[in-house]
Write a protein that holds these residues in place. Structure first.
Motif, PDB file in Angstrom:
ATOM      1  N   LEU A  69      46.826  33.076  41.868  1.00 42.44           N
ATOM      2  CA  LEU A  69      47.118  33.340  43.067  1.00 42.44           C
ATOM      3  C   LEU A  69      48.004  34.951  42.742  1.00 42.44           C
ATOM      4  CD1 LEU A  69      47.706  32.835  46.017  1.00 42.44           C
ATOM      5  CD2 LEU A  69      49.784  31.998  45.514  1.00 42.44           C
ATOM      6  N   LYS A  83      46.375  38.122  42.810  1.00 40.11           N
ATOM      7  CA  LYS A  83      45.975  38.959  44.240  1.00 40.11           C
ATOM      8  C   LYS A  83      46.771  40.184  44.493  1.00 40.11           C
ATOM      9  CE  LYS A  83      43.348  34.883  45.686  1.00 40.11           C
ATOM     10  NZ  LYS A  83      43.269  33.803  46.839  1.00 40.11           N
ATOM     11  N   GLN A  84      47.920  40.106  43.624  1.00 46.80           N
ATOM     12  CA  GLN A  84      48.731  41.255  43.923  1.00 46.80           C
ATOM     13  C   GLN A  84      48.330  42.536  43.725  1.00 46.80           C
ATOM     14  OE1 GLN A  84      52.970  40.454  43.274  1.00 46.80           O
ATOM     15  NE2 GLN A  84      52.903  38.614  43.791  1.00 46.80           N
ATOM     16  N   PRO A 116      42.946  44.860  46.038  1.00 48.23           N
ATOM     17  CA  PRO A 116      41.340  44.395  45.833  1.00 48.23           C
ATOM     18  C   PRO A 116      40.509  45.151  45.703  1.00 48.23           C
ATOM     19  CG  PRO A 116      42.821  43.517  48.053  1.00 48.23           C
ATOM     20  CD  PRO A 116      43.463  44.355  47.265  1.00 48.23           C
ATOM     21  N   ALA A 144      40.496  45.735  41.995  1.00 50.75           N
ATOM     22  CA  ALA A 144      40.577  44.557  41.143  1.00 50.75           C
ATOM     23  C   ALA A 144      40.300  44.654  39.613  1.00 50.75           C
ATOM     24  CB  ALA A 144      40.362  43.170  41.836  1.00 50.75           C
ATOM     25  N   ALA A 153      43.609  44.236  37.897  1.00 51.12           N
ATOM     26  CA  ALA A 153      44.009  42.570  37.601  1.00 51.12           C
ATOM     27  C   ALA A 153      43.517  42.195  36.242  1.00 51.12           C
ATOM     28  CB  ALA A 153      43.496  41.789  38.928  1.00 51.12           C
TER      29      ALA A 153
END
Length: 369
Positions: free
Chosen positions: A41, A44-45, A48, A51, A55
């Motif tokens: 979760l 997802k900060q 997007p 990503a 991420a």
């Protein structure tokens, strides 16, 4: 002439908790599924659209403290955060964990480091060294960020949770059904909830969920089949036991690993049946049983029959073992321990005949029944 201010800006103290959202989060505890979901979760900060860059997931077995801090310290491409997830943080070398702890205060405001840990190993009520993060790292996270502890619920809490969820479903839960559901691994509460819902659907219009409803819908893994095999042996149902042996090998691509695990649990089953036979003779198990005396309990293994009777989570199983104990004489049980030893020697290659593990277990089951 302009007045010059003599006020000196205070330099933030090292390890001082930064303002705003936390920049480091430690996810710990035994509840594996919820920890995994929480870690994903946070990823997802990141923006997007970026990503793939913002991420990043690192594995502690291939990462150093400098690499982790360097990754989370880079400027994100998108409008979100640069999120770095470090898996199995507890496996980092102790010195690397100390270096990581010392560098946490350098994480920039748009950086987020998520330290995920595996489930710690508990022995004799204490967490085994090397299976959780170091004290230095844990304390640094507490000062600079957040610790999310996903501890397993206590047995009483789990039972209360199940009763509450059953009421929500408009039903009641029989004590045997509650005991069976409470035995499920508590590291995934959602899985237990799913099993309860399946049992409720099986109960249909009945207001009660019985142990038969749970048994009929319970998801079965390899160990569940082994436990059914053990019970079939205890009831001396040869045909049923052989069917379970076939099921075990039909669903496994590694028969050499299935056989040893099965043998261990079969040996445990016979030893438990012997112990319950002994307790039955002492009138300390079965109908109108007296409490197990401390003298008798001292003669039995710590994880044996006396433990099963005294533990609220497993005491309901005592009647099952008492019934199975009636199917054997003491001499028959002693003979079966010899059969188990012979099968073990075959599987280990000490004596001939262990080339086909399935055949070894099939012969053994026939001899045990």
């Amino acid at each position: 002439m302009a007045r010059i201010s003599t006020k000196v800006a205070t330099k933030p103290k090292p390890q001082e908790r930064p303002e705003g959202a936390p920049r480091v989060i430690l996810i710990t505890g035994l509840e594996a599924e919820r920890k995994q979901a929480e870690a994903l979760l946070y990823l997802k900060q990141a923006d997007p659209e970026f990503a793939d860059f913002d991420a990043e997931t690192l594995d502690s077995s291939h990462a150093s403290a400098d690499q982790v801090l360097g990754a989370v310290g880079t400027v994100p491409f998108g409008n979100g955060k640069k999120v770095v997830l470090l898996r199995d943080t507890q496996q980092l070398d102790t010195e690397e964990q100390k270096r990581l702890a010392a560098g946490l205060d350098r994480i920039p405001p748009r950086g987020l480091l998520v330290l995920h840990t595996g489930s710690p190993t508990v022995e004799d009520g204490k967490v085994k060294r090397g299976t959780s993060v170091s004290t230095e790292l844990a304390n640094a996270v507490k000062k600079l960020g957040e610790v999310r502890d996903f501890a397993l619920p206590k047995i009483e809490d789990l039972r209360g949770h199940l009763i509450q969820e059953t009421r929500r479903l408009g039903k009641t839960l029989d004590s045997d059904a509650l005991a069976l559901l409470s035995q499920l691994p508590a590291d995934d509460i959602r899985h237990i909830g799913t099993e309860l819902e399946k049992a409720a659907l099986h109960a249909g219009q009945s207001p009660r969920i019985t142990v038969l409803d749970v048994e009929a819908t319970l998801s079965r893994g390899p160990d569940d089949v082994i436990f059914k095999l053990c019970d079939a042996v205890g009831m001396r149902k040869t045909k049923e036991a052989l069917q379970h042996v076939n099921s075990l090998f039909r669903g496994s691509g590694r028969p050499d690993s299935v056989a040893p695990r099965t043998l261990v649990l079969l040996a445990r089953q016979i030893r438990l049946v012997m112990q319950f036979r002994y307790l039955g003779e002492k009138k300390m198990a079965g109908r109108n049983a007296q409490p197990v005396s401390s003298q008798v309990a001292a003669l039995l293994p710590a994880d044996g029959a006396a433990s099963i009777i005294s533990n609220p989570r497993t005491s309901w199983m005592a009647d099952k073992y008492v019934n199975q104990a009636r199917n054997f004489t003491l001499a028959e049980l002693e003979e079966r321990l010899e059969k188990l030893l012979n099968a073990d020697l075959m599987l280990k290659g000490v004596t001939p005949g262990g080339d086909n593990p399935q055949a070894v277990l099939q012969r053994l089951v026939i001899e045990l029944c």
